[in-house]
Each structure stands twice: as C-alpha cells, then as structure tokens.
Design a protein around this motif. Structure first.
Motif, PDB file in Angstrom:
ATOM      1  N   ASP A  22       0.574  -0.855  -0.133  1.00 31.80           N
ATOM      2  CA  ASP A  22       0.277   0.277  -0.061  1.00 31.80           C
ATOM      3  C   ASP A  22       0.867   1.182   0.058  1.00 31.80           C
ATOM      4  OD1 ASP A  22      -2.458  -1.630   0.341  1.00 31.80           O
ATOM      5  OD2 ASP A  22      -2.159  -1.155   2.316  1.00 31.80           O
ATOM      6  N   ARG A  23       2.321   1.836   0.831  1.00 29.50           N
ATOM      7  CA  ARG A  23       2.599   2.726   1.374  1.00 29.50           C
ATOM      8  C   ARG A  23       3.595   2.765  -0.329  1.00 29.50           C
ATOM      9  NH1 ARG A  23       3.663   0.073   6.337  1.00 29.50           N
ATOM     10  NH2 ARG A  23       4.880  -0.831   5.669  1.00 29.50           N
ATOM     11  N   LEU A  24       3.314   1.264  -0.883  1.00 29.39           N
ATOM     12  CA  LEU A  24       4.468   1.436  -2.247  1.00 29.39           C
ATOM     13  C   LEU A  24       3.452   1.970  -3.692  1.00 29.39           C
ATOM     14  CD1 LEU A  24       6.882  -1.190  -1.935  1.00 29.39           C
ATOM     15  CD2 LEU A  24       7.485   1.392  -1.843  1.00 29.39           C
ATOM     16  N   GLU A  25       2.668   1.711  -2.980  1.00 31.80           N
ATOM     17  CA  GLU A  25       1.255   2.279  -3.868  1.00 31.80           C
ATOM     18  C   GLU A  25       1.724   0.662  -5.887  1.00 31.80           C
ATOM     19  OE1 GLU A  25       1.489   6.267  -5.733  1.00 31.80           O
ATOM     20  OE2 GLU A  25      -0.020   6.663  -3.339  1.00 31.80           O
ATOM     21  N   LEU A  26       1.915  -0.480  -5.028  1.00 32.12           N
ATOM     22  CA  LEU A  26       1.802  -1.594  -5.708  1.00 32.12           C
ATOM     23  C   LEU A  26       0.751  -1.615  -6.689  1.00 32.12           C
ATOM     24  CD1 LEU A  26       4.669  -3.244  -4.047  1.00 32.12           C
ATOM     25  CD2 LEU A  26       5.081  -2.304  -6.084  1.00 32.12           C
ATOM     26  N   GLU A  27       0.789  -2.601  -7.774  1.00 32.10           N
ATOM     27  CA  GLU A  27      -0.271  -2.788  -8.388  1.00 32.10           C
ATOM     28  C   GLU A  27      -1.178  -4.097  -7.716  1.00 32.10           C
ATOM     29  OE1 GLU A  27      -1.342  -1.158 -10.789  1.00 32.10           O
ATOM     30  OE2 GLU A  27      -0.776   0.280 -10.799  1.00 32.10           O
ATOM     31  N   THR A  28      -1.759  -4.360  -8.497  1.00 34.41           N
ATOM     32  CA  THR A  28      -2.621  -5.654  -7.468  1.00 34.41           C
ATOM     33  C   THR A  28      -1.885  -7.499  -7.865  1.00 34.41           C
ATOM     34  OG1 THR A  28      -4.827  -5.072  -7.462  1.00 34.41           O
ATOM     35  CG2 THR A  28      -4.506  -7.565  -7.774  1.00 34.41           C
ATOM     36  N   ALA A  29      -1.146  -7.133  -8.986  1.00 28.34           N
ATOM     37  CA  ALA A  29      -0.237  -8.520  -9.621  1.00 28.34           C
ATOM     38  C   ALA A  29       1.011  -8.670  -9.052  1.00 28.34           C
ATOM     39  CB  ALA A  29      -0.282  -8.183 -10.744  1.00 28.34           C
ATOM     40  N   ALA A  30       1.365  -7.686  -8.255  1.00 28.56           N
ATOM     41  CA  ALA A  30       2.448  -7.850  -7.708  1.00 28.56           C
ATOM     42  C   ALA A  30       2.511  -7.775  -6.186  1.00 28.56           C
ATOM     43  CB  ALA A  30       3.443  -6.040  -8.111  1.00 28.56           C
ATOM     44  N   ARG A  31       1.824  -7.527  -5.482  1.00 24.84           N
ATOM     45  CA  ARG A  31       0.990  -8.562  -4.507  1.00 24.84           C
ATOM     46  C   ARG A  31       0.399  -9.053  -4.226  1.00 24.84           C
ATOM     47  NH1 ARG A  31      -1.837  -3.482  -1.788  1.00 24.84           N
ATOM     48  NH2 ARG A  31      -1.278  -1.518  -2.364  1.00 24.84           N
ATOM     49  N   SER A  32       0.398  -9.798  -5.346  1.00 31.60           N
ATOM     50  CA  SER A  32      -0.133 -11.084  -5.081  1.00 31.60           C
ATOM     51  C   SER A  32       1.496 -12.432  -5.590  1.00 31.60           C
ATOM     52  CB  SER A  32      -1.125 -11.905  -6.595  1.00 31.60           C
ATOM     53  OG  SER A  32      -1.443 -13.295  -6.364  1.00 31.60           O
ATOM     54  N   ARG A  33       1.752 -11.636  -6.584  1.00 34.29           N
ATOM     55  CA  ARG A  33       3.078 -12.401  -6.813  1.00 34.29           C
ATOM     56  C   ARG A  33       4.200 -12.337  -5.987  1.00 34.29           C
ATOM     57  NH1 ARG A  33       4.732 -15.660 -11.153  1.00 34.29           N
ATOM     58  NH2 ARG A  33       4.116 -14.506 -12.235  1.00 34.29           N
ATOM     59  N   ALA A  34       4.535 -11.211  -4.895  1.00 39.34           N
ATOM     60  CA  ALA A  34       4.895 -11.325  -3.560  1.00 39.34           C
ATOM     61  C   ALA A  34       4.623 -12.133  -1.990  1.00 39.34           C
ATOM     62  CB  ALA A  34       4.768  -9.442  -2.990  1.00 39.34           C
ATOM     63  N   ALA A  35       2.606 -12.683  -2.136  1.00 34.36           N
ATOM     64  CA  ALA A  35       2.890 -13.363  -1.453  1.00 34.36           C
ATOM     65  C   ALA A  35       3.318 -14.687  -1.748  1.00 34.36           C
ATOM     66  CB  ALA A  35       1.309 -13.260  -1.073  1.00 34.36           C
ATOM     67  N   ASP A  36       2.910 -14.687  -2.905  1.00 36.65           N
ATOM     68  CA  ASP A  36       2.876 -16.039  -3.188  1.00 36.65           C
ATOM     69  C   ASP A  36       4.672 -16.573  -3.444  1.00 36.65           C
ATOM     70  OD1 ASP A  36       0.420 -17.043  -4.485  1.00 36.65           O
ATOM     71  OD2 ASP A  36       1.060 -16.258  -5.991  1.00 36.65           O
ATOM     72  N   SER A  60      10.634 -10.467  -0.855  1.00 37.21           N
ATOM     73  CA  SER A  60       9.622 -11.481  -2.046  1.00 37.21           C
ATOM     74  C   SER A  60       8.963  -9.819  -3.131  1.00 37.21           C
ATOM     75  CB  SER A  60       8.534 -12.003  -0.597  1.00 37.21           C
ATOM     76  OG  SER A  60       9.024 -13.271  -0.266  1.00 37.21           O
ATOM     77  N   LEU A  61       8.510  -9.374  -1.500  1.00 37.66           N
ATOM     78  CA  LEU A  61       8.118  -7.518  -2.571  1.00 37.66           C
ATOM     79  C   LEU A  61       8.943  -7.203  -3.506  1.00 37.66           C
ATOM     80  CD1 LEU A  61       5.408  -6.211  -1.936  1.00 37.66           C
ATOM     81  CD2 LEU A  61       7.046  -4.111  -0.367  1.00 37.66           C
ATOM     82  N   TYR A  62       9.897  -6.772  -3.278  1.00 32.39           N
ATOM     83  CA  TYR A  62      11.103  -6.966  -4.218  1.00 32.39           C
ATOM     84  C   TYR A  62      10.920  -7.796  -5.546  1.00 32.39           C
ATOM     85  CZ  TYR A  62      14.876  -5.165  -6.994  1.00 32.39           C
ATOM     86  OH  TYR A  62      15.513  -4.599  -8.120  1.00 32.39           O
ATOM     87  N   ALA A  63      10.971  -8.615  -5.145  1.00 32.90           N
ATOM     88  CA  ALA A  63      11.250  -9.476  -6.237  1.00 32.90           C
ATOM     89  C   ALA A  63       9.782 -10.138  -7.333  1.00 32.90           C
ATOM     90  CB  ALA A  63      10.913 -10.839  -6.097  1.00 32.90           C
ATOM     91  N   GLY A  64       8.508  -9.805  -5.917  1.00 32.62           N
ATOM     92  CA  GLY A  64       7.263 -10.056  -6.728  1.00 32.62           C
ATOM     93  C   GLY A  64       7.219  -8.707  -7.738  1.00 32.62           C
ATOM     94  N   SER A  65       7.241  -7.176  -7.328  1.00 31.91           N
ATOM     95  CA  SER A  65       7.482  -5.704  -8.254  1.00 31.91           C
ATOM     96  C   SER A  65       7.961  -6.186  -9.218  1.00 31.91           C
ATOM     97  CB  SER A  65       7.225  -4.970  -7.153  1.00 31.91           C
ATOM     98  OG  SER A  65       9.051  -4.416  -6.796  1.00 31.91           O
ATOM     99  N   LEU A  66       9.318  -6.377  -9.065  1.00 35.20           N
ATOM    100  CA  LEU A  66      10.270  -6.901 -10.616  1.00 35.20           C
ATOM    101  C   LEU A  66       9.321  -7.928 -11.074  1.00 35.20           C
ATOM    102  CD1 LEU A  66      12.920  -6.045 -11.304  1.00 35.20           C
ATOM    103  CD2 LEU A  66      13.955  -8.456  -9.924  1.00 35.20           C
ATOM    104  N   ILE A  67       9.153  -8.913 -11.267  1.00 40.20           N
ATOM    105  CA  ILE A  67       8.472 -10.394 -11.671  1.00 40.20           C
ATOM    106  C   ILE A  67       7.161  -9.119 -12.960  1.00 40.20           C
ATOM    107  CG2 ILE A  67       7.378 -12.451 -11.350  1.00 40.20           C
ATOM    108  CD1 ILE A  67       9.062 -12.826 -10.126  1.00 40.20           C
ATOM    109  N   GLU A  68       6.815  -8.409 -11.643  1.00 41.05           N
ATOM    110  CA  GLU A  68       5.177  -8.048 -12.593  1.00 41.05           C
ATOM    111  C   GLU A  68       5.250  -6.990 -12.627  1.00 41.05           C
ATOM    112  OE1 GLU A  68       2.238  -9.677 -12.611  1.00 41.05           O
ATOM    113  OE2 GLU A  68       3.214 -11.537 -11.930  1.00 41.05           O
ATOM    114  N   GLY A  69       6.809  -5.991 -13.310  1.00 40.19           N
ATOM    115  CA  GLY A  69       6.373  -4.721 -14.436  1.00 40.19           C
ATOM    116  C   GLY A  69       6.385  -4.220 -13.144  1.00 40.19           C
TER     117      GLY A  69
END
Length: 106
Positions: A22-36, A60-69
């Motif tokens: 939320d603080r980083l204003e990440l998209e839903t896909a990045a959040r979901s990928r980070a949790a996975d 995981s949060l960093y990697a999830g945001s990276l994967i999802e662009g």
C-alpha cells in the motif's frame, strides 16, 4: 508450492506485505506475486525471532514487483519493510531461483 496452513500461520506477515505494498502503491499483480513468493519460501525461514521471515517478506515484495513490471528500488522496498537494502540485495535472486525463475543478469 505452499500449503493452505502456511497461509494461515503467516497471516500477520502477509498483512505486513500488503501494508508495505500500500505504501509503495503497488499493483494487484505485484502484491499477489509477492505473497506467493513469500509463502513458497517461508518454510525455509523458520526463525524464532522472525528475522528471517522479515527478510524473506521484503525480498519477496521486491521480487514480486520486479516480475510483474511494477518495480521499485531495493532501498524504497527496504524502507517500506523496515529492513536494510543489503537484506533485499542478498535474498531476492535466491527467492526467484527457488520459484523456478531465472534472475536477470544485470
């Protein structure tokens, strides 16, 4: 892959990942990928003081945001998760490898 039990046992960590997202204003896909990614690697991070879980969550949060662009810098993610940038730097590639993904070579 992770078990449903992992999700229940780590609800607080998943909530923390979502709050940082939320603080980083990440998209839903990045959040979901980070949790996975977190749930897929959390069993390897059993630490009674939860230091390892915090590091895995941040990476995981960093990697999830990276994967999802929806990438943010390591420092910005580290600040949002209250860890050092070095913590993310040391862990994010291994999290990708464990998930069966090829980390970038840059």
């Amino acid at each position: 892959m992770y078990r449903a039990r992992d999700h229940v046992e780590n609800e607080a960590w998943l909530a923390e990942i979502q709050q940082a997202a939320d603080r980083l204003e990440l998209e839903t896909a990045a959040r979901s990928r980070a949790a996975d990614l977190f749930l897929s690697t959390v069993s390897d991070a059993d630490d009674p003081e939860d230091r390892s879980k915090r590091a895995v969550a941040a990476a995981s949060l960093y990697a999830g945001s990276l994967i999802e662009g929806d990438q943010r810098s390591q420092q910005v993610v580290a600040d949002a998760m209250d860890v050092s940038r070095l913590t993310i730097q040391q862990r994010w590639k291994s999290i990708l490898k464990e998930a069966g993904l090829q980390p970038p070579s840059w």
